[in-house]
Scaffold this motif. Structure first.
Motif, PDB file in Angstrom:
ATOM      1  N   ALA A 151       0.838  -1.193   0.000  1.00  0.00           N
ATOM      2  CA  ALA A 151       0.000   0.000   0.000  1.00  0.00           C
ATOM      3  C   ALA A 151       0.881   1.254   0.000  1.00  0.00           C
ATOM      4  CB  ALA A 151      -0.903  -0.011   1.240  1.00  0.00           C
ATOM      5  N   VAL A 158       0.238   0.158  -5.019  1.00  0.00           N
ATOM      6  CA  VAL A 158      -0.991  -0.612  -4.854  1.00  0.00           C
ATOM      7  C   VAL A 158      -0.621  -2.075  -4.570  1.00  0.00           C
ATOM      8  CG1 VAL A 158      -1.148  -1.087  -7.328  1.00  0.00           C
ATOM      9  CG2 VAL A 158      -3.213  -1.243  -5.907  1.00  0.00           C
ATOM     10  N   PHE A 371      -4.911  -0.311  -0.865  1.00  0.00           N
ATOM     11  CA  PHE A 371      -4.342   0.984  -0.493  1.00  0.00           C
ATOM     12  C   PHE A 371      -4.198   1.248   1.012  1.00  0.00           C
ATOM     13  CE2 PHE A 371      -6.441   1.423  -4.622  1.00  0.00           C
ATOM     14  CZ  PHE A 371      -5.385   1.903  -5.397  1.00  0.00           C
TER      15      PHE A 371
END
Length: 482
Positions: A151, A158, A371
């Protein structure tokens, strides 16, 4: 016309023996499969990667953190067992709260459950990507680039493996519950076998000196560790989400809950002891795919770690699968009650699964997994689980008083002592969570309750039934006076 208080606290009737709410879902789940749902959604949620989060907080005394979390979860699971045998429907503690506390409290519990399952699915998917990287490196000598495996707050862009895992689970669930349950059972058996393998190899590296500084952060550290670890018991609730798809739910659900608890707690403690005996507690912090790394250090070769990494990649899949399953079944029940949009209650006539709801849930969880960092997700799952456990324990007491003659497939022993202890234990762990976790939880709950006041209260199926009944009574009364 019902008053506002009557609307907010209207109680849904408890189904009597032989009754079942209208549902298009098919009863295909037996005792063994249901137990595997509980085990599958729990083992892996924590033990494969939560040690890297909890050991730095509690030290070797994290073993006691596991025991404390297990005892509190055990008290709550016993309460779940009674309610599952008394109110054998899907929806878990949402349905139990609706049948005991009323409509508004049920929506508050729904907020807990939606947070619990949504965040748990995301957290497990995040941990899964660590083991994918470990396996790829051991087998082929390369890893997924950091930018695509973490994240933003962890230095990446991502978490792509997490999103791919959720997509695969979604595909399975929309195909049909039967196929998903069979695959889950295979994965759970694989998972238990891998963890037993870890224990057997791990104890060969036993070093008693690793337990010398047993509780470096004192009792407060043990309790803080329990708050993180409680996230690992979220799967117990998953059994109670399958009421509409379980064979003979009044007997099967309580037995599956208790069996799953015993299996999970035993495996957790064994793995924690083996891991801590083989590696100093200071080395756990920031350790990705920790169980694999521990075995590699003991044996001096990659193959044991590769076995554990492969087992984790396969078996954590089952945790994510059941997390999405539980979330969709809770939303299905809420939609049936008029508390959520109808799309969550739509059942595909061919697969007999809520396809639209499953896709929506997967997309939301994928955004979280892609995320948001792992440690925050773990605590958010814990508080949702803990509050739901409090409500379940309270519901046992209320239902015993209000409907003493209700047929129960299982009864909590030492009533009311155990339900009261469960409530106290859960509130105690909640009080030790981070303030930001509690604040975010309260904001989330307020949002869901706000949606209830705007949409749910006027669309309530129970409310419409009561209004229609009152209208008929009024017509009969008017007719009688003419």
């Amino acid at each position: 016309m019902a008053t506002l208080r009557q609307q907010l606290f209207r109680v849904k009737p408890v189904p009597q023996q032989g009754e079942s709410p209208e549902s298009d879902l098919k009863r295909t789940i037996g005792l063994f499969s249901l137990t595997m749902i509980g085990v599958g959604s729990t083992i892996g949620t924590g033990i494969f990667f939560i040690l890297s989060e909890s050991v730095p907080v509690a030290g070797p005394a994290v073993i006691w953190s596991f025991v404390i979390a297990g005892l509190v979860a055990g008290l709550a699971v016993i309460c779940y067992a009674e309610l599952a045998g008394s109110v054998p429907v899907s929806g878990s503690s949402y349905s139990y709260a609706y049948a005991t506390l009323g409509e508004l409290p049920a929506m508050g519990v729904a907020a807990c459950l939606l947070l619990e399952y949504g965040v748990a699915g995301a957290a497990v998917a995040v941990g899964w990507s660590q083991y994918v990287n470990q396996l790829l490196f051991n087998l082929f000598g390369f890893e997924i680039p950091h930018a695509l495996a973490y994240a933003p707050e962890e230095g990446g862009v991502v978490n792509l493996p997490a999103i791919l895992l959720l997509a695969m689970c979604c595909f399975l669930l929309v195909r049909g519950t039967g196929e998903s349950i069979v695959i889950n059972t295979i994965m759970v058996c694989t998972k238990i076998g891998v963890l037993l393998f870890f224990v057997l190899v791990g104890v060969t590296g036993w070093n008693v000196d690793n337990f010398a500084d047993f509780a470096p952060f004192g009792f407060s550290g043990v309790v803080a560790g329990s708050g993180l670890i409680f996230f690992s018991y979220v799967g117990m609730d998953a059994v109670a989400t399958a009421g509409d798809e379980t064979k003979n739910p009044k007997k099967t659900m309580p037995r599956a809950l208790i069996a799953a608890l015993l299996i999970v707690t035993t495996v957790y403690v064994m793995v924690a002891i083996a891991a801590l005996s083989a590696q100093p507690w200071q080395e756990f912090e920031g350790q990705s795919a920790g169980l694999s790394a521990i075995l590699e250090n003991i044996v001096g070769a990659k193959w044991p770690g590769t076995v554990v990494a492969a087992g984790a990649v396969i078996s954590i899949f089952s945790v994510t699968l059941v997390s999405i399953y539980g979330q969709t079944r809770i939303l299905f029940t809420m939609s049936r009650d008029g508390m959520m949009p109808k799309l969550f209650g739509d059942v595909n006539p061919r697969t007999l699964t809520p396809v639209k709801g499953t896709i929506v849930v997967t997309v939301v969880i994928a955004i979280l997994a892609g995320f948001i960092p792992l440690n925050f997700l773990a605590e958010m799952t814990s508080i949702g689980t803990l509050v739901a456990f409090v409500v379940v324990s309270l519901a046992v007491i209320i239902l015993r008083v209000r409907e003493p003659n209700l047929e129960r497939g299982f009864k909590v022993p030492f009533y009311p002592v155990l339900p009261v202890l469960a409530i106290i234990g859960c509130l105690w762990i909640i009080s030790n969570l981070q303030v930001i976790t509690i604040v975010v939880f309260l904001i989330w709950t307020a949002v869901i309750l706000g949606l209830y006041f705007i949409v749910g209260r006027k669309n309530s199926v129970l409310g419409k039934q009561r209004a229609a009944h009152d209208s008929m009574d009024g017509s009969d009364s008017t007719g009688g006076n003419q």
